[in-house]
Design an enzyme around this catalytic site. Structure first.
Site, mmCIF file in Angstrom:
data_model
loop_
_atom_site.group_PDB
_atom_site.id
_atom_site.type_symbol
_atom_site.label_atom_id
_atom_site.label_comp_id
_atom_site.label_asym_id
_atom_site.label_seq_id
_atom_site.Cartn_x
_atom_site.Cartn_y
_atom_site.Cartn_z
ATOM 1 N N HIS A 167 110.335 -99.037 -69.982
ATOM 2 C CA HIS A 167 109.701 -97.891 -70.557
ATOM 3 C C HIS A 167 109.308 -98.036 -72.183
ATOM 4 O O HIS A 167 108.604 -97.188 -72.562
ATOM 5 C CB HIS A 167 110.746 -96.532 -70.640
ATOM 6 C CG HIS A 167 109.918 -95.387 -70.356
ATOM 7 N ND1 HIS A 167 110.471 -94.360 -69.508
ATOM 8 C CD2 HIS A 167 108.623 -95.036 -70.390
ATOM 9 C CE1 HIS A 167 109.545 -93.322 -69.266
ATOM 10 N NE2 HIS A 167 108.473 -93.668 -69.855
ATOM 11 N N ASP A 171 114.538 -90.466 -74.255
ATOM 12 C CA ASP A 171 113.986 -91.674 -75.041
ATOM 13 C C ASP A 171 113.493 -91.293 -76.193
ATOM 14 O O ASP A 171 112.343 -91.740 -77.026
ATOM 15 C CB ASP A 171 112.825 -92.190 -74.217
ATOM 16 C CG ASP A 171 113.187 -92.899 -73.014
ATOM 17 O OD1 ASP A 171 114.656 -93.317 -72.872
ATOM 18 O OD2 ASP A 171 112.536 -92.988 -71.889
ATOM 19 N N GLU A 230 110.197 -98.958 -65.414
ATOM 20 C CA GLU A 230 111.666 -99.296 -65.003
ATOM 21 C C GLU A 230 111.811 -99.626 -63.574
ATOM 22 O O GLU A 230 112.880 -99.634 -63.230
ATOM 23 C CB GLU A 230 112.531 -97.940 -65.419
ATOM 24 C CG GLU A 230 112.433 -97.843 -66.913
ATOM 25 C CD GLU A 230 112.898 -98.620 -67.752
ATOM 26 O OE1 GLU A 230 113.798 -99.753 -67.259
ATOM 27 O OE2 GLU A 230 113.083 -98.722 -69.062
ATOM 28 N N ASP A 274 111.713 -88.208 -66.509
ATOM 29 C CA ASP A 274 112.774 -89.268 -66.682
ATOM 30 C C ASP A 274 114.147 -88.420 -66.994
ATOM 31 O O ASP A 274 114.151 -87.412 -67.205
ATOM 32 C CB ASP A 274 112.485 -89.567 -68.117
ATOM 33 C CG ASP A 274 113.124 -90.975 -68.533
ATOM 34 O OD1 ASP A 274 114.227 -91.347 -67.883
ATOM 35 O OD2 ASP A 274 112.564 -91.911 -69.165
ATOM 36 N N HIS A 279 116.349 -89.549 -69.002
ATOM 37 C CA HIS A 279 116.482 -89.840 -70.181
ATOM 38 C C HIS A 279 115.330 -89.125 -71.220
ATOM 39 O O HIS A 279 114.214 -89.266 -70.932
ATOM 40 C CB HIS A 279 116.688 -91.111 -70.842
ATOM 41 C CG HIS A 279 117.808 -91.730 -69.838
ATOM 42 N ND1 HIS A 279 117.243 -92.447 -68.729
ATOM 43 C CD2 HIS A 279 119.122 -92.212 -69.790
ATOM 44 C CE1 HIS A 279 118.557 -93.008 -68.075
ATOM 45 N NE2 HIS A 279 119.436 -92.751 -68.844
ATOM 46 N N ASP A 318 109.275 -92.481 -64.689
ATOM 47 C CA ASP A 318 110.354 -93.597 -64.902
ATOM 48 C C ASP A 318 110.824 -93.494 -63.660
ATOM 49 O O ASP A 318 111.209 -92.263 -63.162
ATOM 50 C CB ASP A 318 111.330 -93.045 -66.068
ATOM 51 C CG ASP A 318 112.420 -94.210 -66.159
ATOM 52 O OD1 ASP A 318 112.995 -94.739 -65.174
ATOM 53 O OD2 ASP A 318 112.732 -94.488 -67.220
ATOM 54 N N HIS A 349 113.584 -99.367 -75.172
ATOM 55 C CA HIS A 349 112.989 -98.521 -74.038
ATOM 56 C C HIS A 349 113.504 -97.056 -74.050
ATOM 57 O O HIS A 349 113.026 -96.324 -73.566
ATOM 58 C CB HIS A 349 113.403 -99.007 -72.655
ATOM 59 C CG HIS A 349 114.682 -99.068 -72.057
ATOM 60 N ND1 HIS A 349 114.912 -99.179 -70.865
ATOM 61 C CD2 HIS A 349 115.937 -98.886 -72.852
ATOM 62 C CE1 HIS A 349 116.277 -99.022 -70.739
ATOM 63 N NE2 HIS A 349 116.821 -98.815 -71.984
ATOM 64 N N ASP A 354 114.007 -93.503 -62.802
ATOM 65 C CA ASP A 354 115.220 -92.798 -62.869
ATOM 66 C C ASP A 354 115.202 -91.166 -62.950
ATOM 67 O O ASP A 354 115.985 -90.548 -63.086
ATOM 68 C CB ASP A 354 116.199 -93.554 -63.812
ATOM 69 C CG ASP A 354 115.524 -92.956 -65.287
ATOM 70 O OD1 ASP A 354 114.888 -92.243 -65.567
ATOM 71 O OD2 ASP A 354 116.144 -93.929 -66.154
#
Length: 306
Positions: free
Chosen positions: A94, A125, A268, A121, A123, A223, A138, A225
């Protein structure tokens, strides 16, 4: 029908765990270009990008591969600014988004239009090199592209993305420092608790209405995830409780209907952690939904495509 450019970005320096550099080839093997062509789009695979020259830079000692990430950011932002058509950045981890978003924001500014960013995502980030405990860059792209301090070693931003043009959907693993920064920001952040209560369509529809009202262009950063690991195991940063198969496709179908998406990150994917290409195929299918495939059009297939 759209003109679509695919760009492979085998960037694997935004974290310590290796494997994402194989992502672009995994998307090719899963038939991304062929799938989009079958929907009637004009597709050009521009091959794989190479980083700019790696230079000596100074930064926090714990940060992982800072010079390499800066080199990729420079190359990506320059390439994206002059890219044609709708661009799909096939990553890569990422940290890719530092360059893709910066470049697409510059391209939008050159056209006299604002860029909005949808961050799908687990997360946020939203770290800076100084606040990331892991040292993994990332986890820093949103802070960089919105103009937060601490990125002096990176290429200067031509067009920083204002925080109120960023929406995050799917959050479920946010560090304390990021949480405090998000609470002080104008970013629209929607965690999975909210999605459980209201559904995924409500916050997305509100954000898309804002993009349309501003006549904006939309960059989507997807992403792996974001998805629940039960359906997308090929990622090194999995967090239980992610988007379901239908939630993810609904997001892509709504984005398609909005007609404002001008670029997409696929990031990712770690093929070394995947199960016989299962995650790569799902990401290809989600891209197909973004580019016009609908429920009635979805082909019947085995659990794993041969």
């Amino acid at each position: 029908m759209a003109e679509i450019t695919l760009l492979g970005v085998p960037l694997d320096c935004g974290k310590a765990r290796r494997g994402c550099l194989m992502g672009p080839d995994a998307y090719r093997v899963a038939g991304l270009a062929e799938t989009l062509s079958a929907l009637g789009h004009e597709v050009c695979d521009a091959g794989n990008l190479a980083p700019a020259e790696v230079r000596d830079v100074t930064g926090p000692a714990h940060v992982v591969e800072l010079p390499q990430t800066i080199a990729w950011t420079e190359a990506l932002s320059d390439w994206a600014r002059t890219a044609q058509g709708l661009v799909v950045f096939m990553g890569g981890d990422h940290a890719l988004a530092m360059g893709s978003v910066a470049g697409m924001a510059a391209r939008a500014a050159d056209r006299g239009r604002p860029l909005f960013v949808l961050w799908l995502d687990a997360h946020s980030d939203f770290h800076t090199p100084a606040t990331t405990a892991s040292g993994n860059l990332h986890g820093c792209p949103v802070a960089y592209v919105t103009g937060k301090s601490g990125f002096e070693a990176f290429p200067p931003l031509v067009a920083p993305v204002p925080e109120d043009r960023v929406a995050m959907i799917g959050l479920r693993s946010v560090d304390p420092a990021e949480k405090r920064a998000l609470e002080r920001s104008a970013i629209s952040a929607h965690d999975m608790r909210e999605i459980d209560e209201t559904g995924i369509a409500a916050p997305l529809r509100a954000f898309l209405d804002r993009v349309a009202a501003a006549d904006g262009e939309l960059h989507v950063s997807l992403d792996v995830d974001f998805l629940d690991p039960a359906i997308a195991p090929g990622v090194g940063t999995s967090v239980p409780g992610g988007a379901t198969f239908r939630e993810a496709h609904l997001v892509m179908e709504m984005l398609s209907e909005a007609g404002t998406v001008t670029s997409l990150d696929l990031v990712e994917l770690n093929p070394a952690l995947d199960e016989r290409g299962r995650t790569a195929q799902l990401m290809v299918d989600l891209t197909a939904s973004l580019m016009g495939r609908r429920i009635f059009d979805r082909p019947t297939q085995g659990f794993i495509r041969a």
